[in-house]
Design a protein around this motif. Structure first.
Motif, PDB file in Angstrom:
ATOM      1  N   THR A   1       0.836  -1.193   0.000  1.00 59.94           N
ATOM      2  CA  THR A   1       0.000   0.000   0.000  1.00 59.94           C
ATOM      3  C   THR A   1       0.875   1.248   0.000  1.00 59.94           C
ATOM      4  O   THR A   1       1.880   1.297   0.710  1.00 59.94           O
ATOM      5  CB  THR A   1      -0.943   0.027   1.214  1.00 59.94           C
ATOM      6  OG1 THR A   1      -0.179  -0.042   2.417  1.00 59.94           O
ATOM      7  CG2 THR A   1      -1.904  -1.161   1.175  1.00 59.94           C
ATOM      8  N   PRO A   2       0.516   2.254  -0.786  1.00 58.43           N
ATOM      9  CA  PRO A   2       1.374   3.440  -0.910  1.00 58.43           C
ATOM     10  C   PRO A   2       1.420   4.256   0.378  1.00 58.43           C
ATOM     11  O   PRO A   2       0.416   4.397   1.081  1.00 58.43           O
ATOM     12  CB  PRO A   2       0.706   4.234  -2.039  1.00 58.43           C
ATOM     13  CG  PRO A   2      -0.718   3.769  -2.054  1.00 58.43           C
ATOM     14  CD  PRO A   2      -0.689   2.330  -1.643  1.00 58.43           C
TER      15      PRO A   2
ATOM     16  N   ILE B   1      -4.398  15.363  -0.776  1.00 57.33           N
ATOM     17  CA  ILE B   1      -3.204  14.509  -0.847  1.00 57.33           C
ATOM     18  C   ILE B   1      -3.537  13.097  -0.373  1.00 57.33           C
ATOM     19  O   ILE B   1      -3.093  12.100  -0.967  1.00 57.33           O
ATOM     20  CB  ILE B   1      -2.068  15.117  -0.006  1.00 57.33           C
ATOM     21  CG1 ILE B   1      -1.601  16.439  -0.618  1.00 57.33           C
ATOM     22  CG2 ILE B   1      -0.891  14.145   0.102  1.00 57.33           C
ATOM     23  CD1 ILE B   1      -0.643  17.226   0.260  1.00 57.33           C
ATOM     24  N   THR B   2      -4.335  12.998   0.681  1.00 61.26           N
ATOM     25  CA  THR B   2      -4.721  11.694   1.209  1.00 61.26           C
ATOM     26  C   THR B   2      -5.540  10.916   0.192  1.00 61.26           C
ATOM     27  O   THR B   2      -5.284   9.722  -0.053  1.00 61.26           O
ATOM     28  CB  THR B   2      -5.532  11.873   2.506  1.00 61.26           C
ATOM     29  OG1 THR B   2      -4.714  12.534   3.476  1.00 61.26           O
ATOM     30  CG2 THR B   2      -5.982  10.530   3.062  1.00 61.26           C
ATOM     31  N   ALA B   3      -6.524  11.575  -0.414  1.00 62.38           N
ATOM     32  CA  ALA B   3      -7.385  10.898  -1.394  1.00 62.38           C
ATOM     33  C   ALA B   3      -6.572  10.405  -2.579  1.00 62.38           C
ATOM     34  O   ALA B   3      -6.761   9.275  -3.060  1.00 62.38           O
ATOM     35  CB  ALA B   3      -8.488  11.842  -1.849  1.00 62.38           C
TER      36      ALA B   3
ATOM     37  N   ASN C   1      -6.302   6.498  -3.324  1.00 64.67           N
ATOM     38  CA  ASN C   1      -7.077   6.099  -4.506  1.00 64.67           C
ATOM     39  C   ASN C   1      -6.236   6.196  -5.765  1.00 64.67           C
ATOM     40  O   ASN C   1      -6.549   6.949  -6.693  1.00 64.67           O
ATOM     41  CB  ASN C   1      -8.333   6.965  -4.619  1.00 64.67           C
ATOM     42  CG  ASN C   1      -9.252   6.794  -3.429  1.00 64.67           C
ATOM     43  OD1 ASN C   1      -9.621   5.685  -3.077  1.00 64.67           O
ATOM     44  ND2 ASN C   1      -9.607   7.900  -2.791  1.00 64.67           N
ATOM     45  N   THR C   2      -5.185   5.423  -5.806  1.00 63.47           N
ATOM     46  CA  THR C   2      -4.239   5.487  -6.918  1.00 63.47           C
ATOM     47  C   THR C   2      -4.851   5.031  -8.239  1.00 63.47           C
ATOM     48  O   THR C   2      -4.300   5.313  -9.302  1.00 63.47           O
ATOM     49  CB  THR C   2      -3.016   4.615  -6.608  1.00 63.47           C
ATOM     50  OG1 THR C   2      -3.467   3.286  -6.264  1.00 63.47           O
ATOM     51  CG2 THR C   2      -2.244   5.170  -5.418  1.00 63.47           C
ATOM     52  N   HIS C   3      -5.982   4.352  -8.192  1.00 60.38           N
ATOM     53  CA  HIS C   3      -6.622   3.847  -9.399  1.00 60.38           C
ATOM     54  C   HIS C   3      -7.464   4.910 -10.100  1.00 60.38           C
ATOM     55  O   HIS C   3      -7.870   4.716 -11.245  1.00 60.38           O
ATOM     56  CB  HIS C   3      -7.527   2.666  -9.048  1.00 60.38           C
ATOM     57  CG  HIS C   3      -8.656   3.029  -8.137  1.00 60.38           C
ATOM     58  ND1 HIS C   3      -8.438   3.515  -6.863  1.00 60.38           N
ATOM     59  CD2 HIS C   3     -10.010   3.018  -8.309  1.00 60.38           C
ATOM     60  CE1 HIS C   3      -9.611   3.761  -6.286  1.00 60.38           C
ATOM     61  NE2 HIS C   3     -10.566   3.473  -7.143  1.00 60.38           N
ATOM     62  N   GLN C   4      -7.739   6.016  -9.429  1.00 56.20           N
ATOM     63  CA  GLN C   4      -8.624   7.033  -9.984  1.00 56.20           C
ATOM     64  C   GLN C   4      -7.849   8.046 -10.820  1.00 56.20           C
ATOM     65  O   GLN C   4      -6.753   8.471 -10.452  1.00 56.20           O
ATOM     66  CB  GLN C   4      -9.375   7.750  -8.876  1.00 56.20           C
ATOM     67  CG  GLN C   4     -10.374   6.860  -8.141  1.00 56.20           C
ATOM     68  CD  GLN C   4     -11.140   7.602  -7.067  1.00 56.20           C
ATOM     69  OE1 GLN C   4     -10.780   8.698  -6.667  1.00 56.20           O
ATOM     70  NE2 GLN C   4     -12.207   6.986  -6.585  1.00 56.20           N
TER      71      GLN C   4
ATOM     72  N   ALA D   1     -14.166  -4.522  -7.065  1.00 53.07           N
ATOM     73  CA  ALA D   1     -13.520  -4.548  -8.378  1.00 53.07           C
ATOM     74  C   ALA D   1     -13.197  -3.146  -8.877  1.00 53.07           C
ATOM     75  O   ALA D   1     -12.290  -2.968  -9.699  1.00 53.07           O
ATOM     76  CB  ALA D   1     -14.426  -5.260  -9.380  1.00 53.07           C
ATOM     77  N   ASN D   2     -13.915  -2.142  -8.381  1.00 51.39           N
ATOM     78  CA  ASN D   2     -13.690  -0.770  -8.822  1.00 51.39           C
ATOM     79  C   ASN D   2     -12.877   0.053  -7.826  1.00 51.39           C
ATOM     80  O   ASN D   2     -12.804   1.275  -7.956  1.00 51.39           O
ATOM     81  CB  ASN D   2     -15.038  -0.072  -9.066  1.00 51.39           C
ATOM     82  CG  ASN D   2     -15.853  -0.745 -10.154  1.00 51.39           C
ATOM     83  OD1 ASN D   2     -15.312  -1.460 -10.986  1.00 51.39           O
ATOM     84  ND2 ASN D   2     -17.150  -0.521 -10.153  1.00 51.39           N
ATOM     85  N   GLY D   3     -12.285  -0.600  -6.851  1.00 49.60           N
ATOM     86  CA  GLY D   3     -11.514   0.100  -5.831  1.00 49.60           C
ATOM     87  C   GLY D   3     -10.027   0.056  -6.112  1.00 49.60           C
ATOM     88  O   GLY D   3      -9.588  -0.400  -7.174  1.00 49.60           O
ATOM     89  N   PRO D   4      -9.212   0.526  -5.165  1.00 53.92           N
ATOM     90  CA  PRO D   4      -7.750   0.484  -5.332  1.00 53.92           C
ATOM     91  C   PRO D   4      -7.263  -0.930  -5.627  1.00 53.92           C
ATOM     92  O   PRO D   4      -7.693  -1.901  -5.005  1.00 53.92           O
ATOM     93  CB  PRO D   4      -7.241   0.989  -3.971  1.00 53.92           C
ATOM     94  CG  PRO D   4      -8.334   1.885  -3.479  1.00 53.92           C
ATOM     95  CD  PRO D   4      -9.603   1.213  -3.919  1.00 53.92           C
TER      96      PRO D   4
END
Length: 276
Positions: A123-124, A146-148, A152-155, A218-221
């Motif tokens: 996890t980052p 910054i936290t989000a 949420n690196t996938h967004q 499936a749509n999360g990080p």
């Protein structure tokens, strides 16, 4: 609503609904129990669902300083003892607390959704110092942006210029959930720091003997998938699943297709009936 006393004398307010076997929900970091009421309502036809705010939020007592997570575990122990429940759902940072608690509390079945458990650095965390600096400077919008982006690196929004992300976050802070998350960003960062301090191999959790359902959306990080697979291999009675059409807030939206795997897990009579 019932008021019970924690081990240190603080008041824990239990919000319970439904009938049947008891399930205690351990909520995520930057929120209160309000966003879990849909989940509780959906499960209440078959279970008694117990919600309570963790320390430092809404109707909960003051939070330990410095934060170690032990107070959260002790409070969960009090809730389990008072309700007689043996089932627990943990979400996000609440999933970390619930898994930590399962190492020593009488939890028989544990369902985790997008549990914030760091396995071998998956996890980052590089974003955390910048978010902390912004929070310490009183800039909740910058800290939350910054936290989000860090989580949420996938967004696609996580790759926008930071200034634009901060501007978008300022608008978000005008909403009820945004105000709550902004007010609690310091707590979110404390919990994230603790989670990363416990980073390591999945084998460190192998002493958890409860039946465990490790779920992610499936749509999360993306990092939740390998993390859950590693935990499923290390824990003696665990299984990992990916829920379609669900993001990190899937547990709060509590659509029927999301809720059913959890209801099936808790209703199953034996370990052999874990959902596949």
């Amino acid at each position: 609503m019932r008021r019970i006393s924690a081990g240190d004398g603080a008041t824990i307010v239990l919000h319970s609904m439904g009938q049947g076997p008891g399930i205690v929900v351990v909520h995520g970091g930057g929120v209160t129990i309000d966003v879990y009421r849909r989940l509780a309502t959906a499960l209440a036809e078959r279970f008694t669902v117990h919600l309570y705010n963790r320390r430092g939020r809404a109707d909960a007592g003051p939070r330990e300083v410095p934060y170690t997570g032990e107070q959260d575990v002790d409070d969960l122990a009090t809730v389990l003892s008072h309700t007689g429940a043996g089932y627990v759902i943990g979400h996000s940072a609440g999933g970390f607390i619930a898994l930590k608690a399962a190492q020593r509390l009488p939890i028989t079945r544990l369902a985790l959704y997008d549990a914030a458990v760091s396995i071998d650095g998956n996890t980052p965390s590089a974003w955390l110092p910048a978010a902390r600096a912004a929070a310490d400077a009183g800039d909740a919008a910058r800290a939350l942006a910054i936290t989000a982006a860090g989580i949420n690196t996938h967004q696609a929004t996580s790759r926008l210029p930071l200034g634009l992300q901060v501007a978008m976050t300022r608008l978000f802070l005008r909403t009820p959930i945004g105000r709550t998350m902004g007010d609690l960003v310091g707590i979110t960062l404390d919990e994230t720091a603790l989670i990363h301090a416990h980073d390591g191999p999945a084998s460190q959790w192998s002493g958890v003997t409860a039946e465990v359902l490790l779920a992610c959306g499936a749509n999360g990080p993306r990092y939740y998938v390998p993390g859950n697979e590693a935990l499923a291999a290390a824990l003696p009675h665990a299984r990992a699943i990916v829920i379609p059409r669900a993001g990190h807030d899937g547990i709060n939206r509590a659509q029927p297709h999301f809720v059913e795997p959890f209801a099936t897990f808790f209703a199953a009579p034996t370990r052999d009936n874990l959902p596949r």
